[in-house]
Design an enzyme around this catalytic site. Sequence first.
Site, PDB file in Angstrom:
ATOM      1  CG  ASP A  61      -2.245   0.749   0.917  1.00 49.38           C
ATOM      2  OD1 ASP A  61      -3.185   0.174   0.335  1.00 49.38           O
ATOM      3  OD2 ASP A  61      -2.254   1.956   1.233  1.00 49.38           O
ATOM      4  CG  ASP A  62       0.680   6.093   0.656  1.00 44.51           C
ATOM      5  OD1 ASP A  62      -0.104   7.006   0.943  1.00 44.51           O
ATOM      6  OD2 ASP A  62       1.687   6.235  -0.079  1.00 44.51           O
ATOM      7  CE  LYS A 138      -6.050   1.413  -1.346  1.00 45.59           C
ATOM      8  NZ  LYS A 138      -5.945   0.926   0.064  1.00 45.59           N
ATOM      9  CG  ASP A 140      -5.905   6.656  -2.038  1.00 38.36           C
ATOM     10  OD1 ASP A 140      -5.387   6.259  -0.985  1.00 38.36           O
ATOM     11  OD2 ASP A 140      -7.085   7.074  -2.123  1.00 38.36           O
ATOM     12  CB  SER A 172      -9.719   5.308  -3.781  1.00 40.08           C
ATOM     13  OG  SER A 172      -8.816   4.289  -3.377  1.00 40.08           O
ATOM     14  NE  ARG A 195     -12.027   1.634   1.123  1.00 41.33           N
ATOM     15  CZ  ARG A 195     -11.139   2.464   1.668  1.00 41.33           C
ATOM     16  NH1 ARG A 195      -9.843   2.307   1.425  1.00 41.33           N
ATOM     17  NH2 ARG A 195     -11.534   3.417   2.454  1.00 41.33           N
ATOM     18  CG  ASP A 199      -9.095   4.995   4.856  1.00 38.66           C
ATOM     19  OD1 ASP A 199      -8.022   5.583   5.009  1.00 38.66           O
ATOM     20  OD2 ASP A 199      -9.674   4.906   3.761  1.00 38.66           O
TER      21      ASP A 199
HETATM   22  O1  LIG Z   1      -2.269   6.699   2.631  1.00 43.96           O
HETATM   23  C1  LIG Z   1      -2.958   5.586   2.107  1.00 43.96           C
HETATM   24  C2  LIG Z   1      -4.173   5.263   2.955  1.00 43.96           C
HETATM   25  C3  LIG Z   1      -4.729   3.875   2.565  1.00 43.96           C
HETATM   26  O2  LIG Z   1      -4.344   3.453   1.268  1.00 43.96           O
HETATM   27  C4  LIG Z   1      -6.242   3.863   2.610  1.00 43.96           C
HETATM   28  O3  LIG Z   1      -6.717   2.566   2.262  1.00 43.96           O
HETATM   29  C5  LIG Z   1      -6.739   4.812   1.582  1.00 43.96           C
HETATM   30  O4  LIG Z   1      -8.177   4.893   1.693  1.00 43.96           O
HETATM   31  C6  LIG Z   1      -6.136   6.180   1.678  1.00 43.96           C
HETATM   32  N1  LIG Z   1      -5.187   6.287   2.763  1.00 43.96           N
HETATM   33  C7  LIG Z   1      -5.360   7.300   3.661  1.00 43.96           C
HETATM   34  S1  LIG Z   1      -4.600   7.320   5.058  1.00 43.96           S
HETATM   35  N2  LIG Z   1      -6.235   8.260   3.256  1.00 43.96           N
HETATM   36  C8  LIG Z   1      -6.594   9.336   4.003  1.00 43.96           C
HETATM   37  C9  LIG Z   1      -7.280   9.148   5.198  1.00 43.96           C
HETATM   38  C10 LIG Z   1      -7.648  10.247   5.943  1.00 43.96           C
HETATM   39  C11 LIG Z   1      -7.347  11.513   5.477  1.00 43.96           C
HETATM   40  F1  LIG Z   1      -7.690  12.594   6.222  1.00 43.96           F
HETATM   41  C12 LIG Z   1      -6.658  11.695   4.280  1.00 43.96           C
HETATM   42  C13 LIG Z   1      -6.277  10.592   3.536  1.00 43.96           C
END
Ligand SMILES: OC[C@@H]1[C@H](O)[C@H](O)[C@@H](O)CN1C(=S)Nc1ccc(F)cc1
Length: 387
Positions: A61-62, A138, A140, A172, A195, A199
């Site tokens: 993931d990230d 994936k 985003d 996403s 998605r 989250d």
């Molecule tokens: O950084 C990546 C992280 C994960 O991949 C989740 O699955 C994605 O839905 C997106 N992601 C996050 S933390 N997204 C996010 C969550 C809260 C926010 F305020 C700003 C971005």
Amino acid sequence: LDNGLARTPPMGWLSWQRFRCNINCDQDPLNCISERLYKDMADRLAADGYKEAGYVYVNIDDCWAAKQRDPVTMKLVPDPKRFPSGIKALADYVHSKGLKLGIYGDMGTFTCGGYPGSKFTMATDAQTFAEWGIDSFKMDGCYSTTDDFSTAYPIMEFYLNQTGRPILFSCSWPAYEMSFNPNYPKIAKYCNIWRNFDDIDDSWDSVKSIIKYYGDDAYNFSSVAGPGNFNDPDMIIIGNKGLSPSQEEVQMAMWAIMAAPLFLSNDLRNISERSRNLILNKGAIAINQDPLGIQGKRLWQIGSIQVWLRPVLPNGSYAIAILNENYGGYLSPVTVSLADLGVVDNGTYVLNEVFTGSYIGTYGTKDSVVIKVDVSSVFFGKYTRKS
Ligand SMILES: OC[C@@H]1[C@H](O)[C@H](O)[C@@H](O)CN1C(=S)Nc1ccc(F)cc1
């Protein structure tokens, strides 16, 4: 997306919920986002029975990438300290275990974690992923503007397709359009899974909020689910710290009814026998992987009792989940018959339990059964049509 992939909801492991953006490999080498983490999980998937059960994707993931792209090729590169062998070598390792490797990016200028985004380099990035042997991507939607989604995802799907490598596309897209009616038919055309809600976090409240969103089924998003394209309510958190045993059973049962992708986000190196057996429950996986690919729906909710139904094979059969979200009290009796569930054919049915919960009553056709479900628990059974 009609690319031959995700004919049933994909299954595997995804780092985010459990391991987040932990890049501190000096202090925390076992749990930081590194090639070692994904190799360890690939080892566990292959050795502990998960692969045979269908869990074949190992998804990065990230926070995997270097902060700068290669200045000459503009290609994404992995963090050199945390992924010293490179992504291609990691993919080769994962493939040698009979598994598939997924990776993560973002349609904007940066990923949510601040790593390079693909906004101006979609063709290059798709090609790079294919060269590395990536099997799932994936994408985003952080650092993007609202009207970009409906162009960025089709564009990236075009470039992924151009590579000629089958790459499962996880979008996403609707998660960033919750407040205004996402174009689900269009999303299903360009994405294999998507998605569409918040989250997940390691908590009962988080799981309940996702179940509520899917039960409410705004915009009737359940109707576009089917082979090749599924709504994604986010990761399986069974094996972590936030759920009680019965609440873990609720997630497994409800993700099965909802035809959800099953991406585990836990530490497979350190999981209880109970949680592992739950993740490997054959009855639950069979319902999740039912070839019809029909997403189950919440038929009704009375107080804290919800009744969900998912049509499954053999034709005319149904998976049923009765969820009790109550906090107080003991076993709540729920009297239900197939007629109550709107099943009005004259077939002969057997209600064989797939899961948990207890019930009294007679097997068979229109008879009512009294199903007793404990608090924070689910009855999860299957009405199998015998004739
Ligand atoms: O950084 C990546 C992280 C994960 O991949 C989740 O699955 C994605 O839905 C997106 N992601 C996050 S933390 N997204 C996010 C969550 C809260 C926010 F305020 C700003 C971005």
